[in-house]
Design a protein around this motif. Structure first.
Motif, PDB file in Angstrom:
ATOM      1  N   CYS A  12       0.981  -1.214  -0.044  1.00  0.00           N
ATOM      2  CA  CYS A  12       0.007  -0.057   0.022  1.00  0.00           C
ATOM      3  C   CYS A  12       0.628   1.131  -0.024  1.00  0.00           C
ATOM      4  N   THR A  13       1.790   1.194   0.894  1.00  0.00           N
ATOM      5  CA  THR A  13       2.357   2.694   1.182  1.00  0.00           C
ATOM      6  C   THR A  13       3.440   3.129   0.389  1.00  0.00           C
ATOM      7  N   TYR A  41       4.588   3.607  -6.212  1.00  0.00           N
ATOM      8  CA  TYR A  41       5.282   2.393  -5.844  1.00  0.00           C
ATOM      9  C   TYR A  41       4.788   1.309  -6.855  1.00  0.00           C
ATOM     10  N   MET A  42       3.330   1.084  -7.026  1.00  0.00           N
ATOM     11  CA  MET A  42       2.746  -0.026  -7.705  1.00  0.00           C
ATOM     12  C   MET A  42       3.331   0.323  -9.306  1.00  0.00           C
ATOM     13  N   SER A  93       8.220  -7.976  -6.817  1.00  0.00           N
ATOM     14  CA  SER A  93       7.867  -6.628  -6.609  1.00  0.00           C
ATOM     15  C   SER A  93       9.012  -5.717  -5.713  1.00  0.00           C
ATOM     16  N   LEU A  94       8.576  -4.548  -5.680  1.00  0.00           N
ATOM     17  CA  LEU A  94       9.626  -3.765  -5.066  1.00  0.00           C
ATOM     18  C   LEU A  94       9.774  -3.920  -3.594  1.00  0.00           C
ATOM     19  N   VAL A 147       2.158   8.141  -3.175  1.00  0.00           N
ATOM     20  CA  VAL A 147       3.511   7.225  -3.102  1.00  0.00           C
ATOM     21  C   VAL A 147       3.116   5.862  -3.438  1.00  0.00           C
ATOM     22  N   GLY A 148       1.893   5.239  -3.007  1.00  0.00           N
ATOM     23  CA  GLY A 148       1.479   3.917  -3.008  1.00  0.00           C
ATOM     24  C   GLY A 148       1.252   3.611  -4.538  1.00  0.00           C
TER      25      GLY A 148
END
Ligand code: FES
Ligand code: FES
Lengths: 177, 824
Positions: A149-150, B663-664, B699-700, B659-660
């Motif tokens: 999520c973050t 990130y994705m 994934s990161l 920010v999420g």
């Protein structure tokens, strides 16, 4: 005779497990193949510990074993005999929140909250080891805790806020407390 | 002290109202629920990709001690599907399986282990059918059709729209750019595995707790699939441990445990394994696309023709909507005088695709934003300036009849350009370092529900009583995005109280008024507006009662800081609690309602229902990368992103969403992919998921995540609650193309597909070294037999939003004529 031989009634016998859980003595009957995640969640009702894979890949199930972060989904409960386990439920001191718990809420370190217990405990162990951890060290410490999520940024900021607080420095301007 | 436009809660960075319950581990997710006498469910899933079920023998499983019930396809005669046009799923497969992971049977037993063992001892005999894996081949694979509905071959749905004559525009343009791009599929990977618990009560009613984003749609689907009246069913959406679109569909396991609870008379629970979550999927469609764009000599767009081919996987899911979304939003960013859009979705033997953050729009956005970079280079313009020159105007109707209100895109571009020092970096950094820019736009809620109706999209009820406490009831579901907090902020702002004094009850079809669900970024805008209406009605009641008591006119009263007072005489005010007491004394038990439905869309053509939204959000991003030409390794140094949010209700949550999303987006750009491989023919020849685990699906991690600099552009939109627009999905959109553009700036290779991996970069560099163009991406777009497009003249060509040639009607007329001829 069919597969019923392996049914629930013939399960491996259970054994008593005695360990320290969140600072209190805990006795519980477990089977030798129960993981700590299972025992915490299903036997003891401590559902604050989460699971995202049960294969040691996500970090959601992280708890502290004698103060060190471990993946409770990979740990057999019987291995905890005589040892000390801390879960998110044990982070509060009485009615007082751990500073990480309030910082994460204030600064967005938690969104859905599913990774949060594991992240908090990992961060707590880090701060006990390295009370002045840098962002690089925080990143390193949390690299086994997946958060979808973050994007991690507000997690880092929450941990750093607690570090500043512990060092008696004022809050970062623009931060939310 | 000034008036009501001075916010006390809105815009203040705060902990969410549910923040501490999350940091103390008290939030109850679906799998945290345990009920007395609860049984456990396991599904047996197909290990073959496409086959007829010849025989299913449950006798060995049934005989096992601890097994209470076994369900098979025979127990679920009725099909369902999230969209009314694709009712193609069954809770358990009956005659046919369509992908590895398709469930064929369910075992309900005393514990998970017993259920699992029993499931494994069910014998299924399959007759293999040809596996359809390649979407291009699927177009014509008539012999191996997955479904007996849809169009020819394995085509699920084709669309064609022409907003003006694009070919004419392109013929007259100074430049025409034609590019083909590929966007690989990927999945949500929400940290929480889907779980559900069902319990029946003695009256024959049943309650389902589930990790769902859309309890209302699950409610409807359960009623259909189980042939039970909706009044017998209650669906409670537990807080989701992340959703991202992955929990918006109705899932087999939800229907199975509900039926099982009714049959067993005991609660039944299921929690999927991580591997099963990969099979549930409903994630990003792999999309092959071709974009032809006409550009004038000075860099203005003259027209665009976009074609997309979506690999839909095995079922309809949201696919028809996804297909529309691959074309719907192109015209809302830059001014596009004419636009043509053809799209086609095919069925293949893979887990079904559906909506993931950005739903259908990231793929064409990726293509368009890379193409703009190529256009800028060719025209020798700065790509940021090129974009600034073509940004669409506020209060416009686009070529495809979408009504844009506010648009902060130009401001977003300017902010990221300034923050990133773009002018000093672009085309100026040493080899191996580069920056790229890209933009995006997204809906703040879909203009239509997924089923046609005239009712509100969102409802809120407010309960106030003499204790001074306020409870908001709303059908919305908190999936981690903070929707409960949105309700609290808004009600608190209107009533002048502290958000912590507002309780929320959400996502419960028995207790809360309907909200359609947490999808299409609709929740803040729609529940927010409904909450404002309900809160204002409550405020009016309180104001009237207090005004009578204080003997002042009601309109002058101010609600702030937990008090109600006349600003002319603040000392004479009453506390909020006293105000409620006054109102309850005057009017009786207090309760108000609010509802929201989006404005009527301008599009009148068939299919024009996908794309309209009350407000569009905009984002721009600059990504700064380092690429090692030796290894192809990409390091993202920093991401600068500006998002046009309208107004940030809680900046902490908003920034978290931005920010999420970044990130994705970086995950999709660099590594995330849902891909498949064939087992060796000697084994099974099956088409299997290459990486159904969190370890293999990359994934990161916290080590990979770069610093993100966030700029919020706040230009309140009249349709948003206090001006707020969406933020959950939009910020993801510019990231993937910005990375691709940055890689090009760094090492001069064009990677026209995601993920952008080191191997692809090395391939591009190698190609370039041999005198090639240094491009990695798909070579061409297949020939697809498109239907005759709906022709809709754009507003500036005299159009009124209707199609001038409704091909559907024409086809119906011809059919009718043919029928008559055959009959005579
Ligand atoms: S549950 Fe994922 S690591 Fe333990
Ligand atoms: S807050 Fe949702 S996974 Fe971290």
């Amino acid at each position: 005779m069919n597969d019923a031989a392996g049914s629930v009634l013939q399960e491996a016998p259970e054994q008593p497990l005695l360990f320290m859980l969140n600072g209190e003595q805990q006795r519980v009957w477990v089977s030798a193949r129960n993981t700590l995640t299972e025992v915490l969640r299903e036997r003891l009702g401590l559902t604050g510990t989460k699971h995202g894979c049960e294969l040691g890949e996500c970090g959601a199930c992280t708890v502290l074993l004698d103060g060190n972060p471990v993946l409770s989904c990979l740990l057999l409960a019987v291995e905890c005999e005589g040892r000390s386990v801390e879960t998110v439920e044990g982070m509060m001191q009485g009615a007082k929140l751990h500073p990480l718990q309030s910082a994460f809420a204030e600064l967005g370190g938690t969104q859905c909250g599913y990774c949060t217990s594991g992240v908090l405990l990992t961060a707590k162990a880090l701060l006990e080891r390295q009370p002045a951890a840098t962002r690089g060290q925080i990143r390193e410490a949390l690299s086994g805790n997946l958060c979808r999520c973050t994007g991690y940024q507000q997690i880092f900021e929450s941990v750093e806020e607690v570090i500043r607080h512990m060092q008696g420095k004022p809050a970062e301007p623009g931060s939310a407390s | 002290m000034s008036k009501r436009d001075k916010f006390r809660v809105v815009g203040k960075p705060r902990a969410r109202i549910d923040g501490l319950s999350k940091t103390t581990g008290q939030t109850r997710f679906a799998d945290d629920i345990t009920l007395p006498r609860m049984l456990h469910c396991k599904l047996l899933r197909s290990h073959v990709p496409h086959a007829e079920i010849l025989d299913l023998d449950v006798s060995r499983a049934e005989a096992m001690a601890g097994v209470h019930l076994i369900l098979t396809g025979e127990d679920f005669p009725v099909t369902y599907g999230i969209l009314p046009v694709s009712q193609d799923e069954r809770a358990l497969c009956k005659n046919k399986v369509r992908f590895v992971g398709d469930p064929v049977a369910a075992v309900i037993a005393v514990d998970e282990d017993t259920a699992e063992r029993a499931a494994r001892s069910i014998d299924v005999r399959y007759r293999p059918l040809t596996t359809v894996s390649d979407p291009v081949k699927a177009l014509s694979q008539d012999a191996a059709r997955l479904h007996d509905y849809g169009e020819e071959g394995n085509i699920h749905r084709r669309l064609a729209y022409s907003f003006g004559d694009v070919d004419e525009s392109l013929a007259d343009s100074a430049h025409v750019f034609e590019d083909v791009f590929f966007y690989q599929g990927n999945t949500h990977l929400a940290l929480e595995q889907h779980a559900a618990v069902a319990a029946a009560d003695p009256e024959g009613r049943v309650t389902l707790w589930s990790s769902t984003q859309c309890p209302h749609y699950v409610h409807r689907a359960l009623s259909k699939a189980l042939e039970l009246p909706t009044t017998q069913i209650r669906v409670i959406a537990c807080p989701n441990g992340g959703g991202f679109g992955g929990k918006t569909d109705v899932f087999n396991h939800e229907i199975v445990v509900t039926k099982a609870a009714l049959r067993c008379g005991r609660p039944v629970k299921i929690c999927l394994t991580r591997e099963e979550v990969f099979y549930c999927h409903r994630g990003r469609h792999p999309v092959l696309m071709k974009i032809r764009t006409g550009v004038s000599a000075d860099g203005k767009l003259t027209g665009m023709h976009l074609q997309t081919l979506l690999d839909g996987g095995a079922y309809g899911s949201y696919g028809v909507a996804s297909t529309f979304y691959t074309g719907a939003l192109q015209p809302v960013t830059y001014h596009l005088p004419r636009y043509r859009f053809d799209a086609c979705r095919v069925f293949t033997n893979k887990p079904p695709c559906g909506p993931k953050r950005g739903h259908g729009t990231p793929q064409p956005r990726f293509g368009q934003e890379i193409q703009l970079d190529k256009i800028a280079e060719k025209l020798n313009k700065d790509p940021a300036e090129l974009r600034l020159d073509i940004v669409e105007q506020p209060d416009t109707l686009t070529a495809n009849y979408l009504k844009i209100g506010t648009i902060g895109l130009a401001e977003c571009i300017k902010r990221v350009v300034a923050r990133s020092k773009w002018q000093d970096k672009h085309r100026k950094l040493p080899f191996g370092r580069g920056v790229g820019i890209a933009c995006g736009a997204y809906l703040s809620g879909a203009g239509h529900a997924i089923y046609w109706n005239k009712m509100p999209h969102s409802g809120v009820q407010l309960k106030l009583d003499r204790s001074g406490s306020v409870t908001v009831f709303c059908g919305s579901t908190d999936i981690g995005q903070g929707s409960n907090d949105v309700l609290a902020v808004i009600v608190a702002e209107v009533l002048g109280i502290c958000p912590d004094n507002v309780r929320t009850v959400t996502g419960d079809t028995a207790l809360t008024p309907v909200d359609l669900g947490s999808y299409s970024s609709r929740v803040t805008l729609m529940t927010g507006n409904a909450a404002i209406q309900a809160a204002e009605r409550a405020r009016d009641l309180l104001a009237k009662a207090v005004a009578e008591q204080l003997e002042v006119p009601g309109e002058t009263l101010l609600f702030a800081d937990g008090c109600v007072f006349d600003p002319a005489d603040p000392d004479s005010g009453v506390s909020f609690e006293q105000a409620v007491v006054a109102a309850e004394s005057r009017f009786g038990t207090l309760g108000t309602v609010g509802s929201y439905a989006p404005p009527r869309p301008e599009a009148r053509f068939k299919g024009g229902g996908v794309g309209p939204s009350p407000a569009y959000s905009y984002s721009a991003a600059v990504v700064d990368v380092e690429v090692d030409p030796e290894t192809g390794m990409i390091i993202v140094n920093r991401v600068y992103i500006a998002h046009d949010i309208g107004r940030a209700l809680n900046p902490v949550s908003v920034e978290g969403q931005v920010v999420g999303g970044v990130y994705m987006g970086l995950g999709e750009a660099l590594m995330e992919e849902q891909v498949f491989r064939r087992m060796p023919p000697k084994l099974s020849d099956a088409l299997v998921h290459r990486c159904p685990s969190m370890l293999d699906y990359k994934s990161l991690s916290s080590l990979d995540m770069p610093e993100v600099i966030v700029e919020l552009v706040e230009n309140p939109d009249p349709n948003g609650p206090f001006g707020a627009k969406e933020v959950g999905q939009g910020p993801l959109l510019p990231i993937m193309p910005a990375v691709a553009n940055a890689v090009y700036d760094a090492v001069g290779v064009r990677i026209d597909e995601v993920p952008i991996t080191p191997e692809k970069i090395l391939k591009g560099l190698d190609q370039k070294a041999r005198g090639g163009e240094g491009r990695v991406g798909p070579a061409d777009f297949p020939d697809i037999q498109w239907p005759e497009p709906y022709f809709v003249p754009p507003p500036w060509e005299g159009g009124d939003g209707q199609s001038t040639n409704d091909p559907e009607q024409k086809r119906a007329a011809t059919m009718h004529k043919m029928d008559r001829t055959t009959a005579s």
